[in-house]
Design an enzyme around this catalytic site. Sequence first.
Site, mmCIF file in Angstrom:
data_model
loop_
_atom_site.group_PDB
_atom_site.id
_atom_site.type_symbol
_atom_site.label_atom_id
_atom_site.label_comp_id
_atom_site.label_asym_id
_atom_site.label_seq_id
_atom_site.Cartn_x
_atom_site.Cartn_y
_atom_site.Cartn_z
ATOM 1 N N GLY A 10 0.814 -1.214 0.000
ATOM 2 C CA GLY A 10 0.000 0.000 0.000
ATOM 3 C C GLY A 10 0.849 1.265 0.000
ATOM 4 N N GLU A 13 1.663 1.784 -3.508
ATOM 5 C CA GLU A 13 0.403 2.182 -4.160
ATOM 6 C C GLU A 13 0.043 3.638 -3.836
ATOM 7 O OE1 GLU A 13 -1.551 -1.280 -2.524
ATOM 8 O OE2 GLU A 13 -1.983 -2.013 -4.540
HETATM 9 C C1 HXC Z 1 2.209 -3.824 10.134
HETATM 10 C C2 HXC Z 1 4.467 -3.539 9.989
HETATM 11 C C3 HXC Z 1 4.414 -3.497 8.587
HETATM 12 C C4 HXC Z 1 3.123 -3.617 7.978
HETATM 13 C C5 HXC Z 1 6.475 -3.276 9.162
HETATM 14 N N1 HXC Z 1 5.766 -3.393 10.299
HETATM 15 N N2 HXC Z 1 5.671 -3.342 8.096
HETATM 16 N N3 HXC Z 1 3.394 -3.705 10.754
HETATM 17 N N4 HXC Z 1 2.066 -3.786 8.799
HETATM 18 N N5 HXC Z 1 2.949 -3.550 6.658
HETATM 19 C C6 HXC Z 1 6.274 -3.386 11.680
HETATM 20 C C7 HXC Z 1 6.973 -4.694 12.008
HETATM 21 O O1 HXC Z 1 6.036 -5.683 12.393
HETATM 22 C C8 HXC Z 1 7.843 -4.273 13.151
HETATM 23 O O2 HXC Z 1 7.064 -4.177 14.336
HETATM 24 C C9 HXC Z 1 8.262 -2.846 12.763
HETATM 25 O O3 HXC Z 1 7.283 -2.396 11.814
HETATM 26 C C10 HXC Z 1 9.630 -2.795 12.101
HETATM 27 O O4 HXC Z 1 9.638 -3.720 11.028
HETATM 28 P P1 HXC Z 1 10.720 -4.918 10.902
HETATM 29 O O5 HXC Z 1 10.074 -5.984 10.070
HETATM 30 O O6 HXC Z 1 11.236 -5.294 12.239
HETATM 31 O O7 HXC Z 1 11.875 -4.179 10.087
HETATM 32 P P2 HXC Z 1 12.898 -4.823 9.053
HETATM 33 O O8 HXC Z 1 13.422 -6.134 9.558
HETATM 34 O O9 HXC Z 1 13.867 -3.736 8.735
HETATM 35 O O10 HXC Z 1 12.024 -5.146 7.750
HETATM 36 C C11 HXC Z 1 11.428 -4.091 7.052
HETATM 37 C C12 HXC Z 1 10.402 -4.659 6.030
HETATM 38 C C13 HXC Z 1 9.415 -5.579 6.761
HETATM 39 C C14 HXC Z 1 11.142 -5.443 4.932
HETATM 40 C C15 HXC Z 1 9.705 -3.462 5.402
HETATM 41 O O11 HXC Z 1 8.900 -4.860 7.888
HETATM 42 C C16 HXC Z 1 8.271 -6.031 5.902
HETATM 43 O O12 HXC Z 1 8.419 -6.953 5.087
HETATM 44 N N6 HXC Z 1 7.097 -5.417 6.097
HETATM 45 C C17 HXC Z 1 5.868 -5.814 5.422
HETATM 46 C C18 HXC Z 1 5.874 -5.362 3.989
HETATM 47 C C19 HXC Z 1 4.609 -5.855 3.282
HETATM 48 O O13 HXC Z 1 4.346 -7.030 3.146
HETATM 49 N N7 HXC Z 1 3.788 -4.898 2.853
HETATM 50 C C20 HXC Z 1 2.523 -5.180 2.174
HETATM 51 C C21 HXC Z 1 1.402 -5.223 3.188
HETATM 52 S S1 HXC Z 1 -0.145 -5.690 2.458
HETATM 53 P P3 HXC Z 1 7.485 -4.905 15.692
HETATM 54 O O14 HXC Z 1 6.315 -4.681 16.586
HETATM 55 O O15 HXC Z 1 7.782 -6.331 15.392
HETATM 56 O O16 HXC Z 1 8.717 -4.152 16.107
HETATM 57 C C22 HXC Z 1 -0.639 -4.335 1.666
HETATM 58 C C23 HXC Z 1 -1.951 -4.456 0.937
HETATM 59 C C24 HXC Z 1 -2.313 -3.129 0.292
HETATM 60 O O17 HXC Z 1 -0.014 -3.324 1.657
HETATM 61 C C25 HXC Z 1 -3.727 -3.150 -0.171
HETATM 62 C C26 HXC Z 1 -4.712 -2.512 0.735
HETATM 63 C C27 HXC Z 1 -4.513 -1.083 0.989
#
Ligand code: HXC
Length: 258
Positions: free
Chosen positions: A109, A112
């Site tokens: 998102g 996006e």
């Molecule tokens: C909720 C999130 C998050 C997310 C990161 N965090 N991305 N929480 N939703 N999308 C939180 C983590 O859980 C973590 O919290 C803190 O932020 C730091 O992230 P880390 O993972 O510890 O950091 P790092 O190891 O540096 O990795 C960074 C990252 C990873 C590669 C960006 O966080 C990641 O893969 N995030 C998800 C990316 C993703 O899949 N996005 C698409 C989402 S679906 P804690 O509490 O553990 O410290 C989507 C659908 C859109 O977007 C359509 C509808 C609008």
Amino acid sequence: MPELIIVTPEKQPGVATIQLNRPKELNALNLQLMGELRDALVELDANTNVRCIVIHGNQRAFAAGADIKQMADKTAIDMLMIDQFSTWDRIRKTRKPIIAAVSGFALGGGCELAMTCDMIIASESAQFGQPEIKIGVMPGAGGTQRLTRAIGKAKAMEMVLTGKFISAVEAERYGLVNRVVADEIYLDEAMKLAATIATMSPVAVMLAKESVNRTYETFLDEGLHFERKNFYLTFASEDQKEGMAAFVEKRAPVFTGK
Ligand code: HXC
């Protein structure tokens, strides 16, 4: 008062900024943040002192996607009823130009949202991706539509089906972003671009933005609607529950195709 964004209506003459401000969660876009962003944009659109808007995050993240924790246990019908995309639709209707200043992660998102803006200025450390596939879902806020139009089918398909990120330099080469500049100046660069636009006739700017968008708006409406339904459908799968639970539990998912 908004809690998850910082709005500065007159950061520079004619230029407003909105900072996404959930740094600990990498600016994950939960429903509250998106609602605040929509409300701010509606207000700035009506503020005659504002002629261009810059949206930015921080050095580490523009936004790492929709909030996975908020979506993890939702059913397809929950998603349908929450109707988060009406917020995105309203944002898309903003008449003043919006520039995304992107540093760090612009994922799911977040990517996006950047593409919903009219132009993107990226810092050297920006990374763009649609990694939804890795958590058992797919893009839902325009990723399959806008990315494909911006960078072409082959590159978009690879990003959407593998979740791989691209660097700012690749994003510029593929035509996703306007330009890449050093980390220290990406926000200044976006402000400069906004300042130039702010000197033009606001009427002509509004009409020109509308016209450029009209080149694909009709197809985009159709495509967004289709993508949205398929995004909801992924929430009827066990793989969505597994994929998002695995993210929350910080482990690799095991997808079964159910
Ligand atoms: C909720 C999130 C998050 C997310 C990161 N965090 N991305 N929480 N939703 N999308 C939180 C983590 O859980 C973590 O919290 C803190 O932020 C730091 O992230 P880390 O993972 O510890 O950091 P790092 O190891 O540096 O990795 C960074 C990252 C990873 C590669 C960006 O966080 C990641 O893969 N995030 C998800 C990316 C993703 O899949 N996005 C698409 C989402 S679906 P804690 O509490 O553990 O410290 C989507 C659908 C859109 O977007 C359509 C509808 C609008």
